[in-house]
Design a protein around this motif. Sequence first.
Motif, mmCIF file in Angstrom:
data_model
loop_
_atom_site.group_PDB
_atom_site.id
_atom_site.type_symbol
_atom_site.label_atom_id
_atom_site.label_comp_id
_atom_site.label_asym_id
_atom_site.label_seq_id
_atom_site.Cartn_x
_atom_site.Cartn_y
_atom_site.Cartn_z
ATOM 1 N N ASP A 33 1.426 20.184 87.758
ATOM 2 C CA ASP A 33 0.600 19.051 87.339
ATOM 3 C C ASP A 33 0.834 18.840 85.839
ATOM 4 O O ASP A 33 0.411 19.669 85.022
ATOM 5 C CB ASP A 33 -0.876 19.356 87.611
ATOM 6 N N ASP B 221 -0.508 17.106 83.623
ATOM 7 C CA ASP B 221 -1.702 16.975 82.779
ATOM 8 C C ASP B 221 -2.468 18.285 82.653
ATOM 9 O O ASP B 221 -3.501 18.334 81.979
ATOM 10 C CB ASP B 221 -2.627 15.898 83.352
ATOM 11 N N ARG B 222 -1.962 19.339 83.296
ATOM 12 C CA ARG B 222 -2.640 20.643 83.237
ATOM 13 C C ARG B 222 -1.710 21.729 82.718
ATOM 14 O O ARG B 222 -1.803 22.885 83.092
ATOM 15 C CB ARG B 222 -3.167 21.009 84.631
ATOM 16 N N ARG C 185 6.511 20.275 82.372
ATOM 17 C CA ARG C 185 5.780 19.134 82.923
ATOM 18 C C ARG C 185 6.582 18.426 84.019
ATOM 19 O O ARG C 185 6.015 17.848 84.958
ATOM 20 C CB ARG C 185 5.446 18.139 81.807
ATOM 21 N N ALA D 93 -0.786 21.938 96.540
ATOM 22 C CA ALA D 93 -1.122 20.918 95.537
ATOM 23 C C ALA D 93 -0.449 21.298 94.216
ATOM 24 O O ALA D 93 -0.128 22.464 93.984
ATOM 25 C CB ALA D 93 -2.639 20.824 95.358
ATOM 26 N N PRO D 94 -0.210 20.300 93.348
ATOM 27 C CA PRO D 94 0.392 20.618 92.048
ATOM 28 C C PRO D 94 -0.447 21.652 91.290
ATOM 29 O O PRO D 94 -1.680 21.620 91.318
ATOM 30 C CB PRO D 94 0.402 19.272 91.331
#
Length: 525
Positions: free
Chosen positions: A176, A178-179, A170, A104-105
């Motif tokens: 991810d 947004d993280r 990014r 997963a990202p």
Amino acid sequence: MLRSERSIRVRRRLARVTHVAAGPYRLVASTALGVVVLAVLGAVMGPQWDPVPLEDPLPVTSSSTAIGHAPALKKYEVRTSVVDVQLDGATIQAQISEPVGLDAPAPGVVFVHGAGTGEYKIAFLAQARALAESGIVAMVPNKRLDTYTTRHRDYVQMAHDYDASVAVLRQHEGVDPDRVGVYAESEGGWIAPVMATVDPRIGFVVLVSSPVVPPREQAAFAVDSYLRNTGVPQEVFRAIPRAVGMSLPGGGFEYADFDVTPYQRRLTQPVLMVYGTGDASMPVLQGAEQLIGDAAVNGDTDVTVRYYEGANHGIRVDGVVSATFLRDLSGWVLGLPATADASPRVAGATPEQTYVAAPVPEPRWLGDGDIVVGTVLGSVALLVLGPLLVLLARGAELAGLGRRRPADQRPRFAPGVPWRLTGLGAGALATVVGLAWYLVSIARLALDYERNDWIVRGGWVAVRLLGVAAVVAAVLLMQRVHELHVAERVAAGGVVRKLAFGAVAAGSTVLLVVLAYWGVFQLGI
């Protein structure tokens, strides 16, 4: 008649005995007066140093640094690659360390350098690898150096440059967007809050050994702390506001008064703040208190603080980055948002901060560094000019230039004047050199966290004795000039020697006043 002559001889003998007996007393009394005058001058010419004790320190609620709600860490293989980051007017390289085999990202971290780091090849090696092994993509960009010098640093522009690295990370595959957050160390603590304010998409902020207060205040605090650890005499502390508070020679250094507070008060992201209890350069309690208060202004209460036992400025213990810190760092990042407000909020070893880092008093008279340096160099030039003029005059006399005079009519210094004048100039110059040596020596000891009483105490006594010796030479010279004046004689004959006398006397006097300003003649005033 015989009685009268005998009485006159007796009075003359008594006068000579009285003069001889009074000589040492007059010298001691005049020297003491001269030292007192210089001490008073030194006291009134500039600010004193009287730091305020820190009261009501931040309570540490747990000795364990473990992060609440942090997940169990896995260990991944790490792959590294180097990418280019385009900045305004420059291109830098950055190394990306990423875990292999994620399904997963992953969150990402961009590192922001402190003052002592600059290249990904040597900076944040342990931190980047630990993050990547835990499942976090870490990016260490090279510091942009074409706009970064000792005299000029624009923290807002530097934030803009580092944000370019955030944008690249990014877009990196497996991240991810947004993280993605930032990890800032030391000087980077003035940059990361700017980044987080300008770019609200930044997911989190890690502040390691952050100064929080403006650079000038942090510098004064660090010098005070280092000097106390080194054990220097109390008189030396007066130099702190006079050195740190003045404008530095050559201009620049505008960043010394940069205030990050307005940016911290606009934070919205979770913050992890980290200090080592062995770091004497940072206000470890005040910094955390201030950041918590600043963030709360905007409703941001997600501030986690950790203190690591015996860790230094780089969170190293015995030269190695603390493994406990690396574990907590990875757990906090991976556990967000659950770890953002998990208890305990403030935990770890008990930190110590005795005094408050506060605004530095500005010197009233010698607040301009260019004037200070120019005054010292000008005074030394006068000391050199005096003997040079005499040598040139003697050379001209030996060469037979100018009007010839009988040997007994040639311009000369009066007996006793040359060695007194030389003693004054040499004493003042030797004290300046001694003071410079002393300050450099204690700076080295302080930075190495070492003590050496022979240098710290003995060196200070030696410098002050040199200063007193210069005052003794000045008193002896003034007494001799007074004697010559009473006898209607001159201390220096001829224009050249008068100029030489004036140059050495003036240069020495100014140096003595400068030495008084820096505390050499302090008497507890």
